[in-house]
Design a protein around this motif. Structure first.
Motif, PDB file in Angstrom:
ATOM      1  N   UNK A 100      37.680  51.974  35.840  1.00  0.00           N
ATOM      2  CA  UNK A 100      38.811  52.694  35.256  1.00  0.00           C
ATOM      3  C   UNK A 100      39.804  51.697  34.680  1.00  0.00           C
ATOM      4  N   UNK A 101      40.224  51.936  33.440  1.00  0.00           N
ATOM      5  CA  UNK A 101      41.202  51.067  32.818  1.00  0.00           C
ATOM      6  C   UNK A 101      40.617  49.973  31.954  1.00  0.00           C
ATOM      7  N   UNK A 102      39.290  49.852  31.951  1.00  0.00           N
ATOM      8  CA  UNK A 102      38.652  48.819  31.124  1.00  0.00           C
ATOM      9  C   UNK A 102      37.584  49.435  30.237  1.00  0.00           C
ATOM     10  N   UNK A 103      37.472  48.914  29.020  1.00  0.00           N
ATOM     11  CA  UNK A 103      36.382  49.302  28.133  1.00  0.00           C
ATOM     12  C   UNK A 103      35.909  48.053  27.401  1.00  0.00           C
ATOM     13  N   UNK A 104      34.671  48.084  26.966  1.00  0.00           N
ATOM     14  CA  UNK A 104      34.142  46.920  26.272  1.00  0.00           C
ATOM     15  C   UNK A 104      33.054  47.344  25.317  1.00  0.00           C
ATOM     16  N   UNK A 105      32.850  46.542  24.274  1.00  0.00           N
ATOM     17  CA  UNK A 105      31.872  46.877  23.252  1.00  0.00           C
ATOM     18  C   UNK A 105      30.452  46.628  23.740  1.00  0.00           C
ATOM     19  N   UNK A 106      29.569  47.488  23.242  1.00  0.00           N
ATOM     20  CA  UNK A 106      28.148  47.303  23.483  1.00  0.00           C
ATOM     21  C   UNK A 106      27.468  46.732  22.263  1.00  0.00           C
ATOM     22  N   UNK A 107      26.268  47.178  22.021  1.00  0.00           N
ATOM     23  CA  UNK A 107      25.450  46.633  20.943  1.00  0.00           C
ATOM     24  C   UNK A 107      25.876  47.138  19.560  1.00  0.00           C
ATOM     25  N   UNK A 108      26.324  48.408  19.476  1.00  0.00           N
ATOM     26  CA  UNK A 108      26.621  49.034  18.178  1.00  0.00           C
ATOM     27  C   UNK A 108      27.973  49.749  18.204  1.00  0.00           C
ATOM     28  N   UNK A 109      29.101  49.041  18.321  1.00  0.00           N
ATOM     29  CA  UNK A 109      30.398  49.693  18.481  1.00  0.00           C
ATOM     30  C   UNK A 109      31.086  50.122  17.188  1.00  0.00           C
ATOM     31  N   UNK A 110      30.634  49.602  16.044  1.00  0.00           N
ATOM     32  CA  UNK A 110      31.355  49.862  14.800  1.00  0.00           C
ATOM     33  C   UNK A 110      31.376  51.343  14.449  1.00  0.00           C
ATOM     34  N   UNK A 111      32.568  51.843  14.112  1.00  0.00           N
ATOM     35  CA  UNK A 111      32.734  53.238  13.735  1.00  0.00           C
ATOM     36  C   UNK A 111      33.089  54.147  14.891  1.00  0.00           C
ATOM     37  N   UNK A 112      33.229  53.569  16.086  1.00  0.00           N
ATOM     38  CA  UNK A 112      33.518  54.354  17.287  1.00  0.00           C
ATOM     39  C   UNK A 112      34.715  53.773  18.046  1.00  0.00           C
TER      40      UNK A 112
END
Lengths: 114, 113
Positions: B52-64
């Motif tokens: 909770x409170x953290x997010x991070x990019x994965x393989x295909x984050x563009x546009x989201x």
């Protein structure tokens, strides 16, 4: 996470044992091996997980040789309902470094024939 | 226990429209994920939230974009939808990140025209 390689597809017959092998040459010391099953129009479902030697549950067995560079998912006496895509993943418990991506790949499409 | 729920199940958007996909889990899991699956392909990680409170990019984050609203809920937003975002979107959760067992929702089938 370590990259994995699996056969794209396999066919088998009802009642036979099916073995699907996954290669993971760059597996790290702390990595576990996890297999998922996905039916059409559904999300993947966890099947089994292991670290070394052999793991068995009510659904499948997982064989891991001593060097851990590959693993084999064994499905005993398959039925038509085992037709699905099977994914092999390798990763460390609780660790997700910035460069780690959970990579499902294309999996192995298993088709069971009557 | 409902496990992981997703809304909506189906959605059709026109190019340029925006929408938010909702995901909730009732297993008290720390980690949540958003994947997309294109026809005949495996799952690709878009974003994840280790806790909770953290997010991070994965393989295909563009546009989201994503929001971890609280421990239970993790939403995925498309600000300006494109036809290339036509896909099935799966939300998942796990006790912790990495190799922990993930539980998946039923998916949202999105078509962008």
């Amino acid at each position: 996470l370590a990259k994995t390689t699996q056969p794209i597809s396999m066919d088998s017959y009802e009642g036979q044992e099916v073995n699907i092998t996954c290669s993971h040459n760059n597996i790290a010391t702390n990595d576990y091996i996890t297999w998922y099953q996905q039916f059409p129009s559904q999300g993947p479902r966890f099947i089994i997980q292991g670290y070394k030697t052999k793991v068995t549950n009510e659904v499948a067995s997982l064989f891991i040789p001593a060097d851990r560079k590959s693993s084999t998912l064994s499905l005993p006496r398959v039925s038509l309902s085992d037709t699905a895509v099977y994914y092999c993943l390798v990763g460390d418990w609780g660790i997700m470094n910035r460069d780690d991506k959970i990579i499902f790949g294309k999996g192995t499409r298993l088709h069971i024939l009557p | 226990n409902a496990g992981v729920t997703q809304t909506p199940k189906f959605q059709v958007l026109k190019t340029g429209q925006s929408m938010t996909l909702q995901c909730a889990q009732d297993m008290n899991h720390n980690s949540m994920y958003w994947y997309r699956q294109d026809p005949g392909m495996g799952l690709r990680l878009i974003y994840y939230s280790a806790s909770e409170g953290t997010t991070d990019k994965g393989e295909v984050p563009n546009g989201y974009n994503v929001s971890r609203l609280n421990k239970r809920e993790f939403s995925l937003r498309l600000e300006s939808a494109a036809p290339s975002q036509t896909s099935v979107y799966f939300c998942a959760s796990s006790a912790r990140t990495g190799g922990y067992e993930q539980y998946f929702g039923p998916g949202t089938r999105l078509t962008v025209t």
